[in-house]
Scaffold this motif. Structure first.
Motif, PDB file in Angstrom:
ATOM      1  N   GLY B 408       7.382  38.091  12.480  1.00  0.00           N
ATOM      2  CA  GLY B 408       7.604  38.360  11.062  1.00  0.00           C
ATOM      3  C   GLY B 408       8.810  39.252  10.829  1.00  0.00           C
ATOM      4  N   ALA B 409       8.964  40.294  11.663  1.00  0.00           N
ATOM      5  CA  ALA B 409      10.098  41.202  11.495  1.00  0.00           C
ATOM      6  C   ALA B 409      11.406  40.478  11.814  1.00  0.00           C
ATOM      7  N   THR B 410      11.347  39.528  12.743  1.00  0.00           N
ATOM      8  CA  THR B 410      12.529  38.716  13.031  1.00  0.00           C
ATOM      9  C   THR B 410      12.841  37.825  11.836  1.00  0.00           C
ATOM     10  N   ASP B 411      11.805  37.262  11.253  1.00  0.00           N
ATOM     11  CA  ASP B 411      11.991  36.316  10.153  1.00  0.00           C
ATOM     12  C   ASP B 411      12.527  36.993   8.893  1.00  0.00           C
ATOM     13  N   ILE B 412      11.956  38.141   8.561  1.00  0.00           N
ATOM     14  CA  ILE B 412      12.300  38.715   7.255  1.00  0.00           C
ATOM     15  C   ILE B 412      12.577  40.213   7.315  1.00  0.00           C
ATOM     16  N   GLY B 413      12.769  40.763   8.520  1.00  0.00           N
ATOM     17  CA  GLY B 413      12.900  42.207   8.653  1.00  0.00           C
ATOM     18  C   GLY B 413      14.317  42.700   8.877  1.00  0.00           C
ATOM     19  N   PRO B 414      14.407  43.906   9.439  1.00  0.00           N
ATOM     20  CA  PRO B 414      15.701  44.575   9.572  1.00  0.00           C
ATOM     21  C   PRO B 414      16.561  44.023  10.699  1.00  0.00           C
ATOM     22  N   ASN B 415      17.286  42.966  10.425  1.00  0.00           N
ATOM     23  CA  ASN B 415      18.193  42.387  11.412  1.00  0.00           C
ATOM     24  C   ASN B 415      19.637  42.678  11.012  1.00  0.00           C
ATOM     25  N   PRO B 416      20.483  43.004  11.987  1.00  0.00           N
ATOM     26  CA  PRO B 416      21.844  43.424  11.650  1.00  0.00           C
ATOM     27  C   PRO B 416      22.748  42.277  11.198  1.00  0.00           C
ATOM     28  N   ASP B 417      22.334  41.047  11.459  1.00  0.00           N
ATOM     29  CA  ASP B 417      23.200  39.919  11.144  1.00  0.00           C
ATOM     30  C   ASP B 417      22.606  39.008  10.084  1.00  0.00           C
ATOM     31  N   SER B 418      21.493  39.429   9.490  1.00  0.00           N
ATOM     32  CA  SER B 418      20.906  38.529   8.505  1.00  0.00           C
ATOM     33  C   SER B 418      20.043  39.260   7.489  1.00  0.00           C
ATOM     34  N   LEU B 419      20.040  38.720   6.291  1.00  0.00           N
ATOM     35  CA  LEU B 419      19.072  39.120   5.286  1.00  0.00           C
ATOM     36  C   LEU B 419      17.771  38.376   5.581  1.00  0.00           C
ATOM     37  N   TYR B 423      19.127  33.998   6.217  1.00  0.00           N
ATOM     38  CA  TYR B 423      20.177  33.575   5.299  1.00  0.00           C
ATOM     39  C   TYR B 423      21.553  34.028   5.766  1.00  0.00           C
ATOM     40  N   GLY B 424      21.587  34.928   6.754  1.00  0.00           N
ATOM     41  CA  GLY B 424      22.865  35.484   7.180  1.00  0.00           C
ATOM     42  C   GLY B 424      23.302  36.575   6.225  1.00  0.00           C
ATOM     43  N   ILE B 425      24.574  37.000   6.373  1.00  0.00           N
ATOM     44  CA  ILE B 425      25.072  38.072   5.505  1.00  0.00           C
ATOM     45  C   ILE B 425      26.393  37.666   4.851  1.00  0.00           C
ATOM     46  N   VAL B 426      26.601  36.363   4.699  1.00  0.00           N
ATOM     47  CA  VAL B 426      27.774  35.919   3.948  1.00  0.00           C
ATOM     48  C   VAL B 426      27.522  36.195   2.462  1.00  0.00           C
ATOM     49  N   MET B 454      30.170  44.512   4.614  1.00  0.00           N
ATOM     50  CA  MET B 454      28.942  43.903   4.091  1.00  0.00           C
ATOM     51  C   MET B 454      28.650  42.575   4.792  1.00  0.00           C
ATOM     52  N   THR B 455      29.691  41.928   5.262  1.00  0.00           N
ATOM     53  CA  THR B 455      29.502  40.614   5.896  1.00  0.00           C
ATOM     54  C   THR B 455      29.741  40.678   7.406  1.00  0.00           C
ATOM     55  N   LYS B 456      29.816  41.880   7.933  1.00  0.00           N
ATOM     56  CA  LYS B 456      30.007  42.036   9.378  1.00  0.00           C
ATOM     57  C   LYS B 456      28.694  42.453  10.032  1.00  0.00           C
ATOM     58  N   PRO B 457      28.233  41.691  11.023  1.00  0.00           N
ATOM     59  CA  PRO B 457      26.968  42.065  11.669  1.00  0.00           C
ATOM     60  C   PRO B 457      27.007  43.495  12.189  1.00  0.00           C
ATOM     61  N   GLY B 458      25.891  44.174  12.052  1.00  0.00           N
ATOM     62  CA  GLY B 458      25.812  45.573  12.461  1.00  0.00           C
ATOM     63  C   GLY B 458      25.693  45.723  13.972  1.00  0.00           C
TER      64      GLY B 458
END
Lengths: 208, 968, 70
Positions: B408-419, B423-426, B454-458
């Protein structure tokens, strides 16, 4: 009349210790006292097998025979219980028990043994059912709630079965038939004098 | 009234707590392994058991204490929750009276665990009584932790972080979230960090299955286990490689052993003879890190004997020809040279898998935690695709996740490269979520340092230490990290412990938010005198919310008890901090807040409204709760409800559960299964990589589509244009049309596109394509065997070198070849001739502080140890149970007990990774807040692990590094 | 010395005393201690048959094949 028995299927037991912590949790058994343990043979090499061991509530219980103060008794359901108020912590039952079940907390002073503690088949002990005294001395009385030993009920792979001997045998017999081989039903002969061997034979017949 | 285990709140934990309150050194109880070795089952057992008697008082033998503080009996309430210790998702019925957790009952009705528990699950009630918790907010003052109030803590933390944000920018703060957060908390944290203005957040998935998620998503669509624990009952053969389910996922073995007894063949391939191996029909040992060579060796036999599924490959797989070219190189001789496996053994594995279909595979961190992890998992996927095993009940890639909600955290949690929802961070992703959140995109943008950031992976959690320590000119963001928040994560699960300590020293502030002080608190107090804050978080038993099990089923936890001591639920803490930062209104625009606690159901409804990509839209709180109440109506093998109020649903509405809750999608039990209609949970591979590559069609072949689909051939993903072209646009309602105009299946907030495509036309909204075994956007499009950076085999390094170094990769320079070549030049393999690998014990979870604080578990594993082969031990004069030093090239050395055992081969040493609290021979007890140290402490293997990261996801290498062992 | 011999003799004789080694359990009345049969409580009100039925049913819950259905 229900006759309570334990059975551990070594083909299923994965040594996860669920039974051990279930027991600790249910009865709040203190550190150092283990009413149930998992032992493993051939640890780490092919052929490794594990068994969950506790008091088997033997039909002809050697602990009862040797106890100098007669603190043991058999309930009508075949559960072996003992009276902690009478127990003198002498340790005879430990030497007599083929399963190493009796446990003794050391009371500290001069390394004296405390009163013996062991698996109650979750049937409490000689105190008023569900009383605070019963819980503190013997643990929870699940049998009087129509439930069975928590260790078996929570077993991760249903390796450990506990309950009415007929039901337990039936579950195991069907399982053994299905897989075409019985497992070593370790300790059954010693505890109940009867024959898991027969079941294994039946299983073999089923296979051929 | 039954009297059971009751105690007044004042005596929480009562007997247990008292027994341990002052136990600095534990009773010398023999540990499990030596017990086993020393005891036979007969006579010997007796003597061994007698040694177990404790020196601790045993109150069961004393006269019962006066029960003066027993509260008046109240009714016993049953609260249904889910175990928090792994991803299987075992249901638990908690008995609660007067707010006290008095009992734990098995849930026989659960189709997932059928009442079963392992050691951890059977002991979770201790959470309601544990004394070794972090009880109040604390602050490190002059090297000692002091109690402070929540108000002071939040004020000081808020001020400090705001100051850093102002001075160094929002990217100077690093937020480490948790896979033990509920879905709602994990989601809220990603939103929180977004509003803070950074992508610098991550959680355990990075170091657990990030390579899996990236690898499988890029192969066939979604980054998740394809089938379920339950579905393994339908398998005819099961191959475990890099998974020790008997210890890591014990209740999974209920299904596996049931399958085995129904005739399935079980194979375990692993460098270590695990307890899972003990239950296998065939065990194959191989050299750690040689996984790709082994899998290509398997495929070699498959192709050579024509065992592959040719029709399936033709219709549903892209690029198998390229794989054939690579596999052809992996002759049995070469496989043996690299892996050590004999031809006949591997042939037997290949034959079993090919001739007993459907056959399933299972992998875990044994495959993922390598510098080539992304390639290893893709090689394994390729094997299953060649055999036609994906999208089939009984087949699949059964990837067992770790933490209870890591999926679940992978799907919708705090990931540096995606919302949330991948959806990604574009910019488009930000706009989608801004719309869902009801906040202005420009406002969010203004919170970031720049649009570029804002669009660069953390930075990834595996590299935060470099974010602190690396020279500023080498990192790909303005400031180095100045503050780190450890929010439900252990430090000892990350590699390079020595350097982590240095990083902790260099920070301006370190904040720990956790139910337990955790090793972070102790390490921090060892490293510094001040600037550390500890905030007590409630466990998942003290709050409510949903969690996604490994099989993608979502379960709801009822609150069992109120937060203990002064702890607060994580989402409440998020709200309090958001207040300090001034964005609490934006954070909770659609979410009711009462007493500073955001409403959990509201958060889930917001997740439902936005997460269309992976079908987190149909699982409304009401539907999930209904499932939890009606577990008995679900079939164990299919997970489908037969009759009752959930009729037709799959248990926990395993994602994707598309459309709105009203569309009543039943969830997807097995991904990509064309034998079912999409509204029955069927599907196909995702069209996510274009429609053509080098002139080759990437869409599925003719006749290959999910059952009953209007389009019985490959098709791209759906958007408003395609809908119009097909003449399906008018199937939308007028209201849906308004919202769907200009949108696609992922961004249409009305759900109309998904409804029309699925319900009306039986098609899959994400299109119908081929899986690809050539992932052209990865460093090795077809997986290639490469030696680890630290190898004991220079001859192999020469033949199979690693990647070239990377400059700016997740904001960090990342070394590959230069480290590997330096190791050869330094002859590291001579000084450190043994492979060091790590793994799990059944009693503990993750970094282990939580479980090592639970006496019922801690008693079973009291010392850290290293497993070493008898030959290796004898060559070093080491006997069983001797104290030894495990040394690695980082110059770290770990003092642990030697377990001399054939479990490992002569070239390999194994250490469990759950220990912490000892630092290179020294007990760290003095560094914990008083009375809150874990009962069992030991050396953390990761204090000594080495550098090395995956070339796609920055997964850390833990499974193959090197060591030397000497007698202490 | 004589006293000790006597004492030893008496003790030895005591050792020969043959008691019934297996205690006989009397429901609800065991050597002055109360222990009731598991159905003699508020839950079961002495309904032995109900208790036995419940315990058998509960036992079958451990048979995962029943839940799985083959």
């Amino acid at each position: 009349m229900a006759r309570m028995k334990f059975l551990c299927d070594s083909e299923r037991c994965i040594e996860c210790n669920g039974c051990v912590t279930a027991c600790k949790n249910e009865h709040e058994v203190p550190w150092g006292v283990n009413r149930r343990r998992v032992v493993t043979l051939s640890d780490g090499v092919p052929g490794e097998k594990s068994i969950s061991v506790a008091c088997m509530h033997c039909s002809d219980a050697p602990c009862m025979a040797v106890c100098p103060v007669d603190c043991f008794y058999h309930t009508d359901q075949g559960v072996v219980l003992h009276d902690k108020d009478m127990c003198i912590g002498c340790g005879y039952c430990f030497y007599a028990c083929p399963f190493g079940a009796p446990q003794y907390p050391q009371t500290g002073t001069f390394g004296m043994r405390g009163k013996m503690d062991k698996c109650t088949f979750c049937a409490g002990g000689p105190e008023i059912d569900h009383s605070e005294e019963e819980f503190k001395k013997y643990g929870r009385n699940r049998l009087a709630e129509g439930k069975l030993p928590i260790c078996a009920e929570m077993c991760s792979t249903k390796a450990l079965l506990g309950g009415d001997g007929d039901v337990v045998s039936e579950i195991f017999r069907e399982r053994a038939l299905k897989r075409g081989k019985g497992a070593d039903v370790w300790g059954w002969g010693t505890a109940y004098g009867s024959a898991p061997a027969q079941q294994q034979d039946k299983a073999k017949e089923g296979k051929s | 009234m039954l009297i059971r285990k009751s105690s007044a709140p004042a005596v929480r934990g009562g007997r247990l707590a008292r027994a341990h309150a002052n136990s600095v050194s534990l009773p010398q109880v023999m540990d499990r392994r030596s017990f086993l070795k020393r005891s036979g089952l007969g006579v010997g057992a007796g003597a061994a058991i007698s040694a177990l008697a404790s020196q601790l008082p045993f109150e069961m033998i004393t006269k019962a204490e006066a029960a003066g503080s027993v509260p008046p009996p109240g009714p016993v309430e049953i609260r249904r929750t889910v175990c928090t210790h792994c991803s299987v998702g075992c249901a638990i019925d908690a008995e609660v009276r007067n707010g006290i957790w008095i009992g734990q009952e098995p849930v026989f009705d659960s189709p997932i665990n059928l009442g079963a528990h392992c050691a951890k699950g059977a002991s979770v009630r201790e959470h309601g009584h544990g004394e070794m918790r972090l009880k109040t907010p604390m602050k490190l003052v002059d090297g000692k932790y002091q109690k402070i109030s929540w108000e002071q803590a939040v004020n000081e933390i808020g001020a400090k972080l705001s100051e850093i944000r102002k001075k160094n920018g929002p990217d100077a703060v690093y937020w480490i979230g948790s896979s033990k957060h509920s879905n709602e908390q994990a989601y809220l944290l990603r939103k929180f960090v977004s509003f803070w203005g950074s992508n610098n957040c991550d959680h355990q998935a990075r170091i657990c299955h990030s390579t899996t998620v990236a690898g499988v998503a890029n192969t066939w669509g979604y980054g998740a286990m394809t089938n379920s624990y339950n579905d393994m009952q339908n398998a005819k053969a099961i191959l475990f490689m890099g998974s020790n389910a008997a210890e890591a996922h014990p209740v999974a073995m209920l299904h596996v052993l049931h399958a085995k007894e129904s005739g399935a063949k079980v194979i375990v391939m692993d460098p270590r003879f695990t307890r899972t191996a003990a239950k296998a029909d065939q065990y194959v040992r191989f050299r750690s890190g040689a996984d790709i060579a082994v899998i290509w060796g398997l495929l070699y036999h498959v192709f050579k004997n024509g065992w592959e599924d040719k029709q399936y490959i033709n219709d549903r797989v892209y690029g198998m020809d390229k794989v054939r070219e690579e596999v052809a190189k992996w002759t049995p001789e070469r496989v043996k040279e690299v892996s050590g496996i004999e031809e006949a053994e591997l042939y037997r594995v290949a034959e079993t898998m090919a001739k007993n279909k459907p056959s399933s595979i299972v992998w875990c961190m044994g495959q993922t935690q390598h510098t080539t992890g992304n390639a290893m998992v893709r090689a394994f996927c390729t094997l299953q695709l060649a055999l036609g095993n994906i999208g089939t009940s009984g087949g699949g890639a059964n990837i067992f996740r770790g933490h209870d909600n890591v999926q679940g955290a992978t799907d919708i949690g705090p990931n540096p490269d995606s919302l949330p929802g991948y959806y990604g961070i574009v910019a488009g992703a930000w706009k989608h979520w801004a719309a869902v959140w009801g906040v202005d995109y420009e406002w969010i943008k203004g919170r970031f340092a720049s649009e570029a950031m804002m669009t660069k992976p953390g930075i990834t959690v595996s590299r935060w230490i470099d974010g602190v320590l690396e020279k500023n000119e080498y990192i790909d963001q303005d400031s180095n990290l100045k503050a780190v928040i450890y929010w439900g994560m252990a430090p000892n699960s990350q590699t390079r412990g020595l350097e982590m300590l240095e990083a902790m020293k260099a920070l301006e502030t370190l904040i720990v938010i956790d139910p337990y002080p955790s090793a972070t608190a102790a390490m921090a107090a060892m490293a510094r005198k001040d600037g550390v804050y500890l905030l007590p978080a409630a466990t998942q038993f003290e709050t409510t919310g949903s969690a996604t099990a490994s099989n993608r089923s979502i379960q709801w936890r009822e609150k069992v008890i109120e937060p203990l001591f002064e702890s607060k639920p994580d989402h409440t803490i998020m709200y309090l901090l958001a207040q300090k930062f001034g964005f609490e209104k934006e954070l909770c625009k659609n979410i009711k807040v009462a007493n500073n606690e955001p409403n959990v159901e509201d958060i889930l409804r917001e997740i439902n409204r936005g997460t269309w990509t992976i079908g987190y839209t149909g699982q409304s709180p009401e539907r999930i709760k209904l499932h939890m109440k009606n577990m008995h109506t679900f079939d164990v093998k299919t997970l489908r409800a037969k009759g009752g109020p959930c009729d037709g649903d799959y248990f926990g509405l395993p994602w994707p559960c598309y459309g709105t809750p009203e569309m009543k999608h039943p969830g997807s039990p097995n991904l990509y299964d064309t034998s079912k209609h999409v509204m029955d949970g069927g599907g196909n591979f995702r069209a996510n990589f274009g429609v053509e590559r080098d002139g080759v069609n990437l869409l599925a072949g003719d006749g290959s589509a999910s059952k009953g689909a209007d389009l019985q051939f490959g098709y791209p993903e759906f958007d408003h244009v395609l809908l119009k072209k097909l003449g399906w646009w008018d199937d939308l309602t007028e209201d849906e049309k308004k919202k769907a105009e200009g949108k696609n299946w992922k961004t249409d907030l009305s759900g109309g596109i998904q409804r029309v495509v699925m319900k009306v036309h039986g098609c899959h909204p994400f299109g119908n394509a081929k899986a690809r075994v050539v992932v052209w956007n990865f460093p090795d499009p077809v997986p290639v065997h490469r030696e680890p950076l630290y190898s004991t085999r220079p001859d192999m390094v020469e033949k199979y070198p690693t990647h070239d170094d990377k400059k700016a990769f997740w904001r960090m320079p990342t070394l590959f070849k230069s480290v590997q070549q330096k190791n050869i030049a330094d002859k590291v393999h001579v000084s450190f001739p043994l492979v060091l690998t790590s793994g799990r014990l059944v009693e503990y979870e993750g970094g282990g502080e939580e479980t090592r604080s639970n006496p019922w578990l801690a008693e079973l594993q009291q010392e850290a140890f290293v497993e070493i082969n008898p030959r290796t031990a004898n060559d070093r004069g080491i006997k069983n149970d001797d104290w030894v030093w495990v040394k690695t090239p980082t110059k770290a050395q770990l003092k642990v007990r030697a377990q001399v055992t054939e479990r490992v081969g002569p070239d390999t040493c194994f250490m469990p990774f759950h220990f912490s609290g000892h630092w290179q021979g020294k007990d760290m007890i003095e560094y914990y807040p008083e009375g809150a140290h874990p009962l069992v402490r030991g050396e953390a293997v990761n204090t000594a692990t080495t550098y090395g990261y995956d070339s796609v996801t920055m997964m850390q290498e833990t499974k193959t590094t090197v060591c030397q062992v000497v007698k202490a | 010395m004589r006293f000790f011999l006597m004492a030893a003799f008496v003790l030895a004789l005591l050792g020969c005393g043959d008691r019934d080694k297996v205690a006989v359990y009397k429901p609800g009345d065991y050597q002055g201690k109360s222990d009731a049969a598991p159905w003699n409580n508020k839950t079961y009100n002495g309904d032995k048959a109900k208790w036995e039925g419940d315990v058998r049913a509960r036992g079958r819950l451990q048979d995962e094949s029943r839940r799985i259905g083959g």
